[in-house]
Design a protein around this motif. Structure first.
Motif, short mmCIF file in Angstrom:
data_model
loop_
_atom_site.label_atom_id
_atom_site.label_comp_id
_atom_site.label_asym_id
_atom_site.label_seq_id
_atom_site.Cartn_x
_atom_site.Cartn_y
_atom_site.Cartn_z
N ALA A 196 2.68 11.50 -6.15
CA ALA A 196 4.07 11.52 -6.60
C ALA A 196 4.87 12.57 -5.84
CB ALA A 196 4.14 11.79 -8.10
N GLU A 197 4.22 13.68 -5.54
CA GLU A 197 4.88 14.76 -4.80
C GLU A 197 4.82 14.54 -3.29
OE1 GLU A 197 2.91 18.33 -6.00
OE2 GLU A 197 3.27 17.95 -8.12
N ARG A 198 3.66 14.05 -2.83
CA ARG A 198 3.43 13.87 -1.39
C ARG A 198 2.83 12.49 -1.15
NH1 ARG A 198 -0.60 18.21 -0.19
NH2 ARG A 198 -0.88 16.95 1.68
N PRO A 199 3.67 11.46 -0.98
CA PRO A 199 3.16 10.10 -0.84
C PRO A 199 2.21 9.90 0.33
CG PRO A 199 5.55 10.10 -1.05
CD PRO A 199 5.12 11.52 -0.97
N ASP A 200 2.28 10.76 1.32
CA ASP A 200 1.42 10.62 2.50
C ASP A 200 0.15 11.47 2.41
OD1 ASP A 200 2.75 13.05 2.66
OD2 ASP A 200 3.04 12.95 4.83
N ALA A 201 -0.11 12.06 1.25
CA ALA A 201 -1.28 12.93 1.10
C ALA A 201 -2.56 12.18 1.43
CB ALA A 201 -1.35 13.48 -0.32
N GLY A 202 -3.46 12.85 2.11
CA GLY A 202 -4.73 12.25 2.50
C GLY A 202 -5.82 12.51 1.48
N MET A 203 -6.99 12.02 1.79
CA MET A 203 -8.14 12.14 0.89
C MET A 203 -8.54 13.60 0.69
SD MET A 203 -8.90 9.06 -0.09
CE MET A 203 -10.54 8.38 -0.23
N ALA A 204 -8.44 14.42 1.72
CA ALA A 204 -8.81 15.84 1.57
C ALA A 204 -7.88 16.53 0.57
CB ALA A 204 -8.76 16.54 2.93
N ALA A 205 -6.60 16.19 0.63
CA ALA A 205 -5.64 16.79 -0.31
C ALA A 205 -5.91 16.30 -1.73
CB ALA A 205 -4.21 16.46 0.11
N VAL A 206 -6.25 15.03 -1.88
CA VAL A 206 -6.58 14.49 -3.20
C VAL A 206 -7.82 15.19 -3.74
CG1 VAL A 206 -7.38 12.43 -4.44
CG2 VAL A 206 -5.47 12.26 -2.81
N ALA A 207 -8.82 15.38 -2.88
CA ALA A 207 -10.04 16.07 -3.31
C ALA A 207 -9.71 17.48 -3.78
CB ALA A 207 -11.05 16.11 -2.16
N ALA A 208 -8.90 18.20 -3.02
CA ALA A 208 -8.53 19.57 -3.39
C ALA A 208 -7.79 19.57 -4.73
CB ALA A 208 -7.68 20.20 -2.30
N ALA A 209 -6.87 18.62 -4.91
CA ALA A 209 -6.11 18.55 -6.17
C ALA A 209 -7.02 18.24 -7.35
CB ALA A 209 -5.01 17.51 -6.06
N ALA A 210 -8.09 17.47 -7.10
CA ALA A 210 -9.01 17.10 -8.17
C ALA A 210 -10.11 18.13 -8.39
CB ALA A 210 -9.65 15.74 -7.86
N GLY A 211 -10.21 19.10 -7.47
CA GLY A 211 -11.24 20.12 -7.59
C GLY A 211 -12.62 19.61 -7.22
N VAL A 212 -12.68 18.64 -6.32
CA VAL A 212 -13.96 18.09 -5.86
C VAL A 212 -13.96 18.09 -4.33
CG1 VAL A 212 -14.23 16.64 -7.92
CG2 VAL A 212 -13.14 15.69 -5.87
N THR A 213 -15.08 17.74 -3.77
CA THR A 213 -15.16 17.68 -2.31
C THR A 213 -14.59 16.35 -1.82
OG1 THR A 213 -17.33 16.65 -2.24
CG2 THR A 213 -17.27 19.08 -2.32
N ARG A 214 -14.23 16.34 -0.56
CA ARG A 214 -13.73 15.11 0.05
C ARG A 214 -14.80 14.02 0.00
NH1 ARG A 214 -12.10 14.15 6.16
NH2 ARG A 214 -14.08 15.20 6.34
N GLN A 215 -16.06 14.44 0.17
CA GLN A 215 -17.15 13.48 0.12
C GLN A 215 -17.25 12.81 -1.25
OE1 GLN A 215 -17.32 16.54 1.40
NE2 GLN A 215 -17.68 16.10 3.56
#
Length: 181
Positions: free
Chosen positions: A10-29
């Motif tokens: 919602a804030e960053r429509p182009d956010a990648g998987m690494a950013a999603v992982a960081a926001a969720a508190g998990v690893t990209r893997q």
């Protein structure tokens, strides 16, 4: 992960998987273990919000009252979802998987068709236009309103007001005085 993805996108429509992982508190893997691609993650976000929308539509009890009142309740539900999940404005602009998008819209279209047919039978909506066409038109108006709000050309409230006015016009709703409210 889905909640974090919805907030972040919602804030960053182009956010990648690494950013999603960081926001969720998990690893990209970990994110990739659940969603093989960003497109799969976006599909999961859309499916999650669709389930919420369907539950809200079911709770609105569209069989009660007039078809017009029920239709306006459904539109209000849609706009409340946009306010809670602004990522919908980006997802609706360019569906990742056209078939999945069509499948998500089918239950909504079925409800709208029944509602419009009910309104036509009761004389609330123009009976001279096929219900299927009206469903397509109302859906397209909803997407147009979402695009306007998502682009920032209108506020969510402005887009909702315009959607309501345009929907009533398309359905042939004419109050006393001949003007669509």
């Amino acid at each position: 992960m889905l909640d974090a993805a919805m907030r972040l996108l919602a804030e960053r429509p182009d956010a990648g998987m690494a950013a999603v992982a960081a926001a969720a508190g998990v690893t990209r893997q970990t994110v990739y273990a659940h969603f093989g691609t960003r497109d799969e993650l976006l599909e999961a976000v859309a499916a999650h919000v669709t389930q919420e929308a369907m539950a809200a539509m079911d709770a609105a009890d569209v069989e009660e009252g007039s078809a017009l009142d029920a239709l306006l309740r459904l539109q209000d539900i849609g706009w409340r979802l946009f306010e809670r999940h602004p990522v919908l404005l980006q997802l609706g602009a360019a569906p990742v998987n056209v078939e999945a998008d069509r499948a998500r819209h089918e239950p909504v279209a079925a409800r709208l068709t029944r509602l419009i047919e009910k309104g036509q039978a009761a004389g609330e909506f123009d009976p001279g236009v096929p219900a299927a066409w009206l469903v397509t038109a109302v859906t397209a108006l909803g997407h147009a309103a979402g695009d306007e709000a998502g682009s920032g050309r209108m506020t969510v409230d402005e887009a909702a007001r315009c959607l309501r006015t345009a929907t009533l016009g398309v359905l042939g709703v004419r109050p006393e005085g001949g003007r669509t409210p």
